[in-house]
Design an enzyme around this catalytic site. Structure first.
Site, PDB file in Angstrom:
ATOM      1  N   HIS A  76      26.985-109.518 -20.469  1.00 16.57           N
ATOM      2  CA  HIS A  76      27.059-108.489 -19.423  1.00 16.57           C
ATOM      3  C   HIS A  76      25.906-108.671 -18.432  1.00 16.57           C
ATOM      4  O   HIS A  76      26.107-108.569 -17.213  1.00 16.57           O
ATOM      5  CB  HIS A  76      27.012-107.093 -20.052  1.00 16.57           C
ATOM      6  CG  HIS A  76      27.013-105.986 -19.063  1.00 16.57           C
ATOM      7  ND1 HIS A  76      28.071-105.732 -18.213  1.00 16.57           N
ATOM      8  CD2 HIS A  76      26.069-105.055 -18.757  1.00 16.57           C
ATOM      9  CE1 HIS A  76      27.793-104.699 -17.445  1.00 16.57           C
ATOM     10  NE2 HIS A  76      26.571-104.270 -17.756  1.00 16.57           N
ATOM     11  N   ASP A  79      26.697-111.539 -16.179  1.00 16.11           N
ATOM     12  CA  ASP A  79      27.752-111.141 -15.249  1.00 16.11           C
ATOM     13  C   ASP A  79      27.181-110.295 -14.120  1.00 16.11           C
ATOM     14  O   ASP A  79      27.507-110.500 -12.939  1.00 16.11           O
ATOM     15  CB  ASP A  79      28.831-110.370 -16.011  1.00 16.11           C
ATOM     16  CG  ASP A  79      29.916-109.850 -15.093  1.00 16.11           C
ATOM     17  OD1 ASP A  79      30.568-110.676 -14.419  1.00 16.11           O
ATOM     18  OD2 ASP A  79      30.114-108.611 -15.049  1.00 16.11           O
TER      19      ASP A  79
END
Length: 112
Positions: A76, A79
């Site tokens: 995450h 990202d």
């Protein structure tokens, strides 16, 4: 909390602030406040660099032989880092586009 999770959250926090600054910059560009928009992009870049540096430290550890376990939090973070970089590019392009639009509007207004 493990060291990797702390670094991941540091990345997420920094690039989240960066994205917010870049998004706000686009709002100011839309209002033709280009000085404020550029200042927000610069502010956001400072946050983005903080996130990038934390991420780069993980890469350096990996390159020196220390394995980094993959987990959802790190994915995450990566990202969000990539998203911040993309949003910065979009913000810069929108500032340039709105500047051109304002210049065209001024030309049209003087010809009317």
């Amino acid at each position: 909390m493990e060291d990797l999770e702390l670094v991941s959250f540091k990345i997420i926090s920094a690039v989240g602030a960066a994205k917010s600054s870049f998004m706000e910059a686009m709002t100011y560009a839309n209002a033709y406040d280009f000085d404020k928009a550029r200042a927000l992009i610069e502010e956001g870049e400072g946050y983005r660099i903080q996130g990038h540096e934390a991420h780069f430290a993980l890469i350096q550890k990996e390159a020196s032989g220390e394995k980094t376990p993959l987990n959802l939090i790190l994915m995450h973070a990566e990202d969000q880092l990539m998203a911040a970089e993309t949003i910065k590019i979009l913000a810069e392009q929108l500032v340039a586009s709105y500047e051109k639009l304002q210049a065209l509007e001024q030309i049209i207004a003087t010809q009317s």
